[in-house]
Design an enzyme around this catalytic site. Sequence first.
Site, PDB file in Angstrom:
ATOM      1  N   ALA A 185      -2.394  -3.778  -8.173  1.00 51.53           N
ATOM      2  CA  ALA A 185      -1.908  -5.115  -7.832  1.00 51.53           C
ATOM      3  C   ALA A 185      -3.038  -6.132  -7.946  1.00 51.53           C
ATOM      4  O   ALA A 185      -4.195  -5.827  -7.629  1.00 51.53           O
ATOM      5  CB  ALA A 185      -1.331  -5.118  -6.424  1.00 51.53           C
ATOM      6  N   PRO A 186      -2.735  -7.341  -8.403  1.00 50.03           N
ATOM      7  CA  PRO A 186      -3.770  -8.371  -8.485  1.00 50.03           C
ATOM      8  C   PRO A 186      -4.257  -8.771  -7.101  1.00 50.03           C
ATOM      9  O   PRO A 186      -3.521  -8.674  -6.118  1.00 50.03           O
ATOM     10  CB  PRO A 186      -3.048  -9.529  -9.183  1.00 50.03           C
ATOM     11  CG  PRO A 186      -1.590  -9.294  -8.917  1.00 50.03           C
ATOM     12  CD  PRO A 186      -1.419  -7.816  -8.863  1.00 50.03           C
ATOM     13  N   GLY A 187      -5.496  -9.227  -7.043  1.00 46.73           N
ATOM     14  CA  GLY A 187      -6.057  -9.650  -5.767  1.00 46.73           C
ATOM     15  C   GLY A 187      -7.265  -8.824  -5.396  1.00 46.73           C
ATOM     16  O   GLY A 187      -7.617  -7.834  -6.060  1.00 46.73           O
ATOM     17  N   LYS A 193      -9.314  -6.095  -3.693  1.00 50.78           N
ATOM     18  CA  LYS A 193      -8.954  -4.776  -3.195  1.00 50.78           C
ATOM     19  C   LYS A 193      -9.261  -4.659  -1.717  1.00 50.78           C
ATOM     20  O   LYS A 193     -10.315  -5.065  -1.242  1.00 50.78           O
ATOM     21  CB  LYS A 193      -9.708  -3.692  -3.980  1.00 50.78           C
ATOM     22  CG  LYS A 193      -9.214  -3.511  -5.399  1.00 50.78           C
ATOM     23  CD  LYS A 193      -9.853  -2.308  -6.070  1.00 50.78           C
ATOM     24  CE  LYS A 193      -9.322  -2.119  -7.493  1.00 50.78           C
ATOM     25  NZ  LYS A 193      -9.916  -0.931  -8.149  1.00 50.78           N
ATOM     26  N   GLY A 194      -8.319  -4.062  -0.981  1.00 48.77           N
ATOM     27  CA  GLY A 194      -8.502  -3.887   0.445  1.00 48.77           C
ATOM     28  C   GLY A 194      -9.261  -2.604   0.755  1.00 48.77           C
ATOM     29  O   GLY A 194      -9.384  -1.704  -0.082  1.00 48.77           O
ATOM     30  N   LYS A 250       2.190   0.053  -1.132  1.00 49.26           N
ATOM     31  CA  LYS A 250       0.929   0.157  -0.385  1.00 49.26           C
ATOM     32  C   LYS A 250       0.788   1.572   0.175  1.00 49.26           C
ATOM     33  O   LYS A 250       1.661   2.049   0.904  1.00 49.26           O
ATOM     34  CB  LYS A 250       0.910  -0.880   0.740  1.00 49.26           C
ATOM     35  CG  LYS A 250       1.129  -2.309   0.225  1.00 49.26           C
ATOM     36  CD  LYS A 250       1.346  -3.312   1.346  1.00 49.26           C
ATOM     37  CE  LYS A 250       0.077  -3.612   2.096  1.00 49.26           C
ATOM     38  NZ  LYS A 250       0.274  -4.750   3.045  1.00 49.26           N
ATOM     39  N   ASP A 294       8.125  -8.340   5.930  1.00 48.78           N
ATOM     40  CA  ASP A 294       8.762  -7.108   6.372  1.00 48.78           C
ATOM     41  C   ASP A 294       8.398  -5.993   5.397  1.00 48.78           C
ATOM     42  O   ASP A 294       8.215  -6.228   4.197  1.00 48.78           O
ATOM     43  CB  ASP A 294      10.280  -7.284   6.416  1.00 48.78           C
ATOM     44  CG  ASP A 294      10.973  -6.145   7.134  1.00 48.78           C
ATOM     45  OD1 ASP A 294      10.349  -5.535   8.017  1.00 48.78           O
ATOM     46  OD2 ASP A 294      12.137  -5.855   6.811  1.00 48.78           O
TER      47      ASP A 294
END
Length: 574
Positions: A315-317, A319-320, A336, A371
Amino acid sequence: MKLAEQIAAEILRGFDKHYRIFRDISSAAKDRFERADWAASREAGRTRIHFYDQRVREAVDLVSDRFPLATVEELIWPHVKQAYFQLLYEHRQPECAETFFNSVACRVLDRRYYRNEYIFWRPAISTEYLTGGEPDYRSFYDRGEGLRGALRDVVLSYELRGQWQDLERDLDRLERAVAEHFGGPWTSDVDFQIQVLSSLFYRNKAAYLCGRARNGYREYPFVVPILKDEQGAMFLDALLLSPQDIGRVFSLARAYCMVDMEVPAAFVQFVSSMLPRKPRSEIYTLVGLQKQGKTLFYRDMMLHLKHSSDCFTVAPGTKGMVMAVFTLPSFPYVFKVIRDWFPPPKDVDRAKVEDRYLLVKHHDRVGRMADSLEYSHVAFPLERFEPELLAELKSVASSMIRIEGDQLIVKHLYIEKRLVPLDLFLQKSDEQRTRAAIREYGNAIKELASANIFAGDLLLKNFGITRFGRVVFYDYDEIGYLTDFKFRRIPKARDYDDEMSADPWFSVGPHDVFPEQFPTFLFADPKQREIFMELHGDLMDPAFWIAAQDRCRRGEQADIFPYPENLRFSRRFE
């Protein structure tokens, strides 16, 4: 009675018990609204979420105890499924009963998800034209008093106990709002009618009247919120006519609604006619039937995979550190998976992350938290995963995946609507859009605080922006109740050495928060920081947070409306 028929009958009794209890607590929402018992409303919402799993566990235990052969002899389950199907012929909730059967069967059979002949992979009973003992919606006509008379009949048909502030004034406002929307007084054709669902939709401190007006060849969906003042008198607060405004009411970024439904499929079909672009899976979830929503979403996802060819990708963004996140470009959701390990400074474990997601599920999301749909043992086509994504999953979440032939099995994951990460959005925005997004960002933080939620990690990358420009929070591993945190001012430095020290010269507890640090910590761009300080400077003052905590401790529930303030009659027709 044959063994398969006995098992089927027992499972259906379990479902019928579930839906009876589910409907009892949902129908009692009317009484809670009439009494303005908002604390009981919140508790009922939290309690209802657990009903389904409780009844499934009861049914699994009963089947396992009474019919031990069913737990070891898989070949009996196609016969159980056939017997169950025959019991649903005149049932009022057949689609939900099929899903309940699937839940019980998968648990009894140790979740052997891949044997679709044992479960209802596709719906077996049609819910089209399914009706209950009473009409699911009622129709009202012009009885000689025009639109006003029909609207009065609609409102009074719900027989809400209590006083109205001034119903005639509110009917005037409804007529004025209609005239403004259509550019003149309403003209009724000979077939004019107003159709409204037989139950109001109750959520938080509001009841929503949902309907559609039919006039000639046109149909006009509408929603009218009904609120109470501090003295308990009722009033009509707005008239929502645009798809965007109606869609906000039915957003899953808010708590689920309480609705009294004998035939849920009929209610879902009605709401779907009001919002034809909203998936039915979301509507089932909205009315509290989350498991049915999950079932329909999964079917929609599998159908999409069958008719598409693009690949899952990272996913773009940014990284967590807690989740591995991937997406399918042609499908507007993100997937996720909790990582096997979390690099410093993250101080959480898998159990805590799962607990945080459960907190969000139970809490009022006030339109500011996404949600999540939670799934276990989901099979994806292996060939649809890009090599980079597959390598990342093997590297950081290997315990959560396994490969079986041509399938990648994900043992546990969350699925959410895909949003544009706020940090990426701001990188490409002009000044006007940047200002609007930062205003929304601060509003999101404040509205969450009013609902006793502190996001914990307020970094921009943890917020997303919808296509309508609304900012929503979606990273929950550090979330907590606002009242559990301690908001402090930074103590003054004792001397020059303190000021120059890389480490704090004062003690910092695990729940201490220093709002003065927000602008520097959250915004690297000086212009964005300046806008934030201008629009939301109060967030840097511990006094704001302490006051919000005090309101939460007193049990005050803020009025956060799922529609613009300028649509409220009190603002519009002062």
